[in-house]
Design a protein around this motif. Sequence first.
Motif, short mmCIF file in Angstrom:
data_model
loop_
_atom_site.label_atom_id
_atom_site.label_comp_id
_atom_site.label_asym_id
_atom_site.label_seq_id
_atom_site.Cartn_x
_atom_site.Cartn_y
_atom_site.Cartn_z
N PHE A 1 45.11 21.93 -22.35
CA PHE A 1 44.88 23.15 -23.11
C PHE A 1 43.70 23.95 -22.56
CE2 PHE A 1 45.19 26.27 -26.12
CZ PHE A 1 44.24 26.28 -27.13
N SER A 2 42.64 23.28 -22.12
CA SER A 2 41.48 24.00 -21.57
C SER A 2 41.88 24.75 -20.30
CB SER A 2 40.34 23.03 -21.27
OG SER A 2 40.67 22.17 -20.21
N VAL A 3 42.76 24.17 -19.50
CA VAL A 3 43.24 24.84 -18.27
C VAL A 3 44.08 26.05 -18.65
CG1 VAL A 3 44.75 24.56 -16.27
CG2 VAL A 3 43.11 22.78 -16.84
N VAL A 4 44.89 25.93 -19.69
CA VAL A 4 45.69 27.08 -20.16
C VAL A 4 44.75 28.20 -20.60
CG1 VAL A 4 47.26 27.87 -21.98
CG2 VAL A 4 47.69 25.70 -20.83
N ILE A 5 43.72 27.85 -21.38
CA ILE A 5 42.75 28.86 -21.83
C ILE A 5 42.12 29.54 -20.62
CG2 ILE A 5 40.54 29.25 -22.99
CD1 ILE A 5 41.18 26.97 -24.87
#
Lengths: 161, 503
Positions: free
Chosen positions: B215-219
């Motif tokens: 999720f952090s990479v998506v953000i």
Amino acid sequence: MTQDRWLALVCMAFGIFVILAIPYQTSSTPMPGARGFDLLNGAFFPKIAVALFMIGAIWIFVTGGPSAKEATGDEDAAEPSLSPVSLISAGGLTLLLLVYVAVFEWAGYIVSTALLVAIIAIVCGQRSIIGLLLGAVVFPVILYLFFVNVAGVPLPQPEFL
Amino acid sequence: MIDYALFYDGLLAIFNLQSLSMVLLGVLVGVVVGAIPGLTTTMAIALAVPMTFFMPPLIGIPFLIGLYKGGMYGGSIPAILISTPGTGAAVATTLDGYPMTLKGKGKLALHTALVASATGDLLSDIVFIVLIAQLVLLAKHFGPPEYFAVFIFALVLISMATGTSIAKGLLSAAFGLMLSLVGTDTSGQWRFTFGQLDLVSGFAFVPLLIGLFAFSVVIENIVHHDRDAAARRPDLSGEGMSLPVLKRIMPTILRSTGIGVLIGAIPGIGQPVAAMLGYTTAQRFSKHPEEFGKGSVEGVAGAEAANNAVNGPSLIPLLTFGIPGDIVTSVLLGAFMVHGLRPGPDLFVDHGSTMYAILIGMVVANFMMLAVGLLIAGRISRLVTLPRYVLLPSVMAFAVIGAYAVHNSVFDVAVMAVFGFIGYGMRRLEIPMAPLVITLLLSHDMESSLIRSLIIFRGDFTGFLERPIAAGLLLLTAIVIVLTVVSAWRRSGTLSKIRSVSE
């Protein structure tokens, strides 16, 4: 004030919160086998952890963190950055996911995930309605069928149906 | 020495259609995921772990191992084709891989990376299989004080060797320690649950990992997308690997493999360092060092062989002591434990044939990676330009279901969301994640070994000094701390300032 110093302040505030919480959130009963050593209770390890955390935070605050040049040796290295705008954008995405969590069991997996996928696709630049519908419907359905029928994960159905 | 009876049982166990198919599938998925800029091997493994819950160990774990190996090679594809390393270890590959593509030698660069990766990985796996039995015997001499000393040594090494700031490494490790305190203490009393039943078991490891790494990479991809970057499909019409080129690069591959094996055995150092060392050593020994940085095939071979040769030995501290050396092995540790394979000296006693089957599966994965890479590397070039409005929503759909599937709990999805935000902040502020993840994994064992040790020593900390192995490890830890702090002070000029004040 550098971003690293702001980070250090936030971490110190969190560390102080944990220190204040220790007496209320840990057991003062000595561990089994440690009778007579009051040191060895449920608060022992938390005190070590928060002490290390505060040392790290204070160290960063005092030194201001290394500059990118000092850290990498590269004269042209960019400084680490977390601007208010990017923080708010990231917060917005996280909030979107928390809203998803709130409606997940009421709306069911397929409906809630289709909406999530559609919103993220639009934010990422999807402008084709057909592409949007395909991505938002087909992919969650495929995942639903795999996880329910193959992996045996009971995904929620919509409560309003 | 290898237990040949268990080795033979393992051979029979892994050589069946289901297990081998899963290894192949893992390699294929790993290569594809590694090739897509913006996705990471760690993310793929974190997302894949929940999918293996319902599989037996000899199907689920070989799949994850295949994914790991495929991903390590896959990360070199965007590094070579569009100068965008898919993994930290592929940065060194970019230095000569991308210039080779610009000269029309992209196909040769891909093949070189593939051969170097497969060879380095294969040789390191063989070294690992030969050494593991001896190291497990050594671990049998370890009691609670020795385990505590090993954990402390590994954590200090990882906190200080990872990232660019010792203070941030310490902060990350301490944060991981604090997160692990949520739940119950070693006597079963609730701790930091704030009255929430969902927190009694602590933070579930897999949703936390998915948040931090997926999720952090998506953000980050959404918030920091470079809208002006044009996606051009690279030209791969040139010649591929040939026998003369293979002869030229083989000494480089073997030398870099040796470097990778040594680095892999030490927790916390990892593939990026190995890749860079492999690259610089290749340049030093090359007959044409002036070609480096401009498209040298030896540069690509040196970097890739070293970074893949880390894979086998990095499992040594994991399987003998349960200490992961980096983020990827942390995730694998989580997967091992989910499948009932608890790392430690008894692992090869209680699950000997299963473990040898997995190790043989690792060796087989290298051959599969070679085949997959030769067949599809050229076709994968289309993936490097996949639109993000297809990619990122798909990752999110996987992420939420992966987080939910662990305990069928929507609370875990919320955990994933919150740690995605935290992970994004950590990335932007260059706070290393490896210390957090590894501390989170090790802290319960560390706490219980410390408490058991102090019970043995009747509360006297100096008892550690009476145990030679524990005392030696703690002394080594102190030396590492002093050397690292002094080195950091020298870099920042603090020591010269102190000298000038005292003179």
